[in-house]
Structures are given as structure tokens and as C-alpha cells.
Design a protein around this motif. Structure first.
Motif: not given
Length: 187
Positions: A181-183, A36-39, A50-51
Motif C-alpha cells: 500500500f503506497v500513498l 501484508s494484511v489478509t482478510i 499494513g503497518s
């Protein structure tokens, strides 16, 4: 069997009349974030990806008209009353810009949000993007939808997808976390 090798990720398909060739399968998972990523507490434009596993890049000269992708992401957030945020889908430039989105009233920390982004290369230098952002205020759900056409897309270079968020002002109350995040390639 085909006489030449296909490109990475392709499979052998048939036209139903005895001709085999390498084709790209529909609905191909390209990337999935595993962190996960937090801003929070910043007004800098930062990534919400996220990675993870897979690749966010599409090789030079591999786009064909009609090639479509979807990106799905979401997590939790919180915002001061009248706080603004801006989302951007990027590569070597900006593919989509949400403009400033304003939250009113204040959003308590830990509320759910998600975004569904579909973008399609239509040919030449044109990429069409539809952006759907939904969030919970607690008692109700709200959202934002926009569609934009970008006429500066360059399919002749390696395109590496980015998705960023930028708060209008730094505050400990202005926080957004992306849990996934899914591409996926649609066509």
C-alpha cells in the motif's frame, strides 16, 4: 532565505525572480506499507493497510484546493461464486464507497488484484475520488471503475486515511491479501 520555517516535508524553492520560499515538492511519498494484511473468513469491515513507514495523516487546515493524492495497493485474493466485497476509503467518515462488487464465476485463491485510487480536494468540503480495481480470473482480467464526489470532507481536522474491505459473507474461500500500500501526494 525565508524568514519563517516551513511545514514538515517542505523544501526551499524559487520563483525564478530571486524570491525564495518554502514549498511542498510534487510527488511526495507519504506512506508505504512494509507488512501484508489478509482478510479472510469474515464479514467484518477491516483495514487493507499494513503497518509501514511514513504517515497516513494530513494535518488540520493544511489542505489547499487542487491538492491531490494517489493510493496504490494490491495482492492476491480468491472468492466463491457470487461472493460480494465492498471497498471503502475512509478518514473520520467514508470518503469513497465502491458499493457491492460481485465475483462470478468463483475466483481461485491466489489470483492477482490491484487498486489505483486518486483523490483530489477541490475546495470547501469537496473531495473527488476515482477508484480503479482490476483482478485476474485466471484466463482473463476484469475490473471496476467508479468516480464519486464527497461533499462532507472536513479539511479543518486531522485526516487519517484508511482503506478497508468487507466481504458480504464469511467463508474460508473469500480471502483478500494486500501485499503493498503506497500513498503519494501528487500536488
Amino acid at each position: 532565505l525565508p524568514l519563517a520555517d516551513g511545514t514538515s516535508g517542505q523544501v526551499i524553492g524559487t520563483n525564478g525572480a530571486g524570491l525564495l520560499s518554502f514549498v511542498s515538492p510534487p510527488f511526495v511519498g507519504l506512506y508505504s506499507a512494509t507488512t501484508s494484511v489478509t482478510i479472510a473468513n469474515t464479514a467484518a469491515q477491516l483495514t487493507l493497510i499494513g503497518s509501514g513507514v511514513g504517515s497516513l495523516s494530513v494535518g488540520a487546515n493544511t489542505f489547499t484546493p487542487g491538492m491531490g493524492f494517489t493510493a496504490r495497493t494490491g495482492g492476491t485474493f480468491g472468492a466463491l461464486n457470487n461472493a460480494t466485497i465492498r471497498f471503502r476509503l475512509t478518514n473520520s467518515g467514508v470518503l469513497f464507497d465502491s458499493g457491492l462488487l460481485t465475483f462470478s464465476p468463483a475466483i481461485a485463491a491466489g489470483r492477482a488484484w490491484n487498486a489505483d485510487i486518486t483523490f483530489v480536494y477541490t475546495g470547501g468540503s469537496t473531495l473527488v475520488t476515482t477508484f480503479n480495481y482490476q483482478y485476474s480470473t485466471g484466463p482473463d482480467a476484469r475490473g471496476f471503475t467508479s468516480s464519486q464526489t464527497n461533499n462532507t470532507f472536513n479539511p479543518a481536522i486531522v485526516n487519517t486515511l484508511g482503506f478497508t474491505a468487507q466481504w458480504g459473507a464469511a467463508s474460508a474461500s473469500n480471502t483478500i491479501s494486500s501485499s503493498y500500500f503506497v500513498l503519494t501526494r501528487l500536488y
